[in-house]
Design a protein around this motif. Structure first.
Motif, PDB file in Angstrom:
ATOM      1  N   ALA A  36      54.239  74.104 -13.547  1.00  0.00           N
ATOM      2  CA  ALA A  36      54.548  73.186 -15.521  1.00  0.00           C
ATOM      3  C   ALA A  36      53.719  73.009 -15.758  1.00  0.00           C
ATOM      4  N   THR A  50      48.794  62.287  -4.272  1.00  0.00           N
ATOM      5  CA  THR A  50      49.598  63.120  -3.156  1.00  0.00           C
ATOM      6  C   THR A  50      49.596  62.031  -1.548  1.00  0.00           C
ATOM      7  N   LEU A  91      55.354  65.827  -9.034  1.00  0.00           N
ATOM      8  CA  LEU A  91      56.160  67.388  -8.408  1.00  0.00           C
ATOM      9  C   LEU A  91      56.744  66.360  -7.521  1.00  0.00           C
ATOM     10  N   LEU A  92      57.785  67.047  -6.721  1.00  0.00           N
ATOM     11  CA  LEU A  92      59.096  66.932  -5.310  1.00  0.00           C
ATOM     12  C   LEU A  92      58.876  67.793  -4.440  1.00  0.00           C
ATOM     13  N   ALA A  93      58.018  67.091  -3.173  1.00  0.00           N
ATOM     14  CA  ALA A  93      58.370  68.980  -2.686  1.00  0.00           C
ATOM     15  C   ALA A  93      59.457  68.057  -1.401  1.00  0.00           C
ATOM     16  N   MET A 123      58.505  66.733 -12.735  1.00  0.00           N
ATOM     17  CA  MET A 123      58.343  67.814 -13.867  1.00  0.00           C
ATOM     18  C   MET A 123      58.263  69.200 -13.037  1.00  0.00           C
ATOM     19  N   GLY A 125      58.200  71.321  -8.957  1.00  0.00           N
ATOM     20  CA  GLY A 125      58.499  71.017  -7.049  1.00  0.00           C
ATOM     21  C   GLY A 125      58.954  71.818  -6.236  1.00  0.00           C
ATOM     22  N   ASP A 126      59.457  71.604  -5.091  1.00  0.00           N
ATOM     23  CA  ASP A 126      59.291  72.379  -3.957  1.00  0.00           C
ATOM     24  C   ASP A 126      60.736  72.087  -2.936  1.00  0.00           C
ATOM     25  N   THR A 135      57.405  64.365   0.436  1.00  0.00           N
ATOM     26  CA  THR A 135      55.834  64.752  -0.565  1.00  0.00           C
ATOM     27  C   THR A 135      56.345  64.259  -1.731  1.00  0.00           C
ATOM     28  N   THR A 137      53.406  64.232  -5.293  1.00  0.00           N
ATOM     29  CA  THR A 137      52.209  64.331  -5.941  1.00  0.00           C
ATOM     30  C   THR A 137      52.075  63.485  -7.467  1.00  0.00           C
ATOM     31  N   LEU A 139      50.694  62.071 -11.404  1.00  0.00           N
ATOM     32  CA  LEU A 139      49.593  62.075 -12.016  1.00  0.00           C
ATOM     33  C   LEU A 139      49.965  61.260 -12.831  1.00  0.00           C
TER      34      LEU A 139
END
Lengths: 328, 328
Positions: A36, A50, A91-93, A123, A125-126, A135, A137, A139
């Motif tokens: 992103a 995170t 971000l979403l993992a 915005m 992730g994985d 997980t 993260t 900002l």
């Protein structure tokens, strides 16, 4: 279903907003590329945190996915609040044992509700296969040099806490079935459970505190442990009056009198903000509290030395097991 | 050991660099607060990516922790490379089943080696207990508007790839013991294994490609799948000549002739960059390649339509199973 179809289905906005968001979100490029791209304003710094939640460790394996998502996001938002920053992007993992569409539907709904409420944008992730783990993260942005940090407390500062303490721990005990208490009504139990599942990140409080606080932290491991981090980072000690610790009526009903203070002082997961205020700003802060603009309470003072000491109403020093959460 | 002691012991630099780094790292506040604080230059955008590796899914449970750490970091660096960005900062969310000090020692050493090599700074993270999982979030910077994205390919552009393809898949098969091949020397096997464990993120190539490429992606799911993402994002098709696909001598020795192209085109984990170049920049790019400044090869062209088509040396269309990695 491959990763791309899954993300498209559950995590992109129907209006494509997460893909190409409007200019004022600060997102130049959202979900769907190698990275992103964000563009913070030039007069701002970026804060970033995170946090991982593991099924069976941080929440019950079979818990409501909507609540899991909300709690995961709220916990990360709380770290942004503790910096006095504005949450912006995350971000979403997500690691999933299997493709469970009902689970994903509820999880993504919960995530979206909290993200919208706090005006932050997913915005990227994985998505991977494995034991259920989330997980996030997160900002945020803060004007240059204005972030609240742990190391700014000075001898003579007053120590404050927002809200009240210990509710989340009681909620967790209810959740785990470890509570039998006839005094507790269904409404009481619901309140305590919601304090565990839906902690309120103190975002607006954090933004306001940029003008008042010399140091701040959010309460994830318990007041004594977390205030201990402020003390250690600032090279000072803190002294608290136990009779000033704010507790809810529900918690007072839920636990024995002798357990009450230990719960409020050492249990984690409340995500209130503990902060220190220089004496010359205390009157001005108290006027905000009196006006109902800020819900916070003075608990004690920063003194010279190290560590955190508690005194009861008779002035006697009280000891609590205050090691905080031991991960290993 | 609690989380704080663990982080202090294994992940803070002996010189305290991760705590309070020098001004030019862009880190205002590192490990040890609720958030890290970074301060990108005002003429830059921030790129950000996250990748999770789960034991038993993305690497063997008992693998060398130094290699696990390096691979995790290199994979994230590759996403930064694919944006044409400079890697700057990362967060580590580490979930561990137990406190194994020898494991942590090796893991943190591997992490530090790669971080130092690519000049990126560990600025924060989270440590939790649970099934072994590594989530790295990596941030980089790029001058405003200069990032390489997937959606910029135009009909007529040339398609290029850095390095060669398929080695990592052969390395993984060796690792899993699924390979018996008398032609392969110990040195060949070592090379292929290192291509799996230590993929080279094409950072300097990505930085150079800001002046040449109209679109870029890194090869994690296989060339056909990943070039397919460029095609889809750009609304174009790609046509490749299979006889132009670069493969190593080691891979040629390792797999049957009929398997070679399928491996090179559909196997993932190589982390080379696939990129497209407008025709008016091809000559200038080729002069960089001829001078040995860039190792890359032209494979085909962007045409109108959708998807990715391969032709063999006789001009016949070849079909490959190109669905990419199916996570679920």
């Amino acid at each position: 279903m491959n990763e791309f179809a899954l993300i498209k289905r559950y995590f992109e906005r129907p209006d494509g907003a997460a893909y190409t968001t409007s200019g004022d979100s600060g997102v130049v490029l959202g979900i769907g590329d190698d990275c992103a791209i964000i563009s913070p304003d030039s007069d701002e710094e970026t804060v970033i945190t995170t946090d991982t939640l593991v099924a069976g460790v941080h929440f019950p394996e079979r818990a409501d996915p909507q609540l899991i998502a909300q709690r995961a996001l709220r916990i990360n938002l709380s770290d942004i609040a503790a910096m006095g920053a504005q949450p912006r992007w995350f971000l979403l993992a997500l690691t999933l044992p299997e493709l469970d569409e009902a689970w994903l539907e509820a999880f993504s709904l919960g995530l979206r509700e909290v993200a919208d409420h706090y005006h932050c944008v997913l915005m990227g992730g994985d998505t991977t296969r494995g034991p259920l783990t989330i997980t996030i993260t997160m900002l945020g942005t803060v004007p240059r040099g204005k972030a609240l940090v742990r190391r700014g407390a000075q001898v003579g500062d007053a120590v404050y806490i927002t809200g009240c303490l210990g509710d989340a721990a009681a909620g967790l005990r209810i959740l785990q079935g470890g509570f039998v208490n006839d005094e507790l009504t269904a409404a009481d139990a619901e309140y305590l459970l919601s304090r565990y599942w839906q902690p309120a990140p103190r975002i607006s409080e954090g933004l306001m505190l940029r003008d008042f606080a010399s140091a701040a932290i959010d309460i994830s491991d318990g007041l004594l442990a977390d205030l201990g981090h402020i003390s250690a980072a600032s090279g000072v000690a803190a002294e608290l009056a136990t009779n000033l610790i704010p507790v809810s009526d529900e918690l007072t009903k839920a636990v024995d009198e002798q357990e009450l203070m230990a719960t409020a002082l050492t249990a984690g997961d409340d995500y209130e903000l503990c902060f220190t205020v220089p004496l010359n700003k205390v009157a001005s802060l108290e006027s905000q509290i009196d006006a109902g603009i800020l819900i916070a309470k003075r608990l004690g003072d920063i003194v010279s030395g190290s560590g955190v000491m508690c005194r009861n109403s008779k002035g006697q020093i009280c000891e609590f097991a205050d090691a905080g959460y031991q991960h290993f």
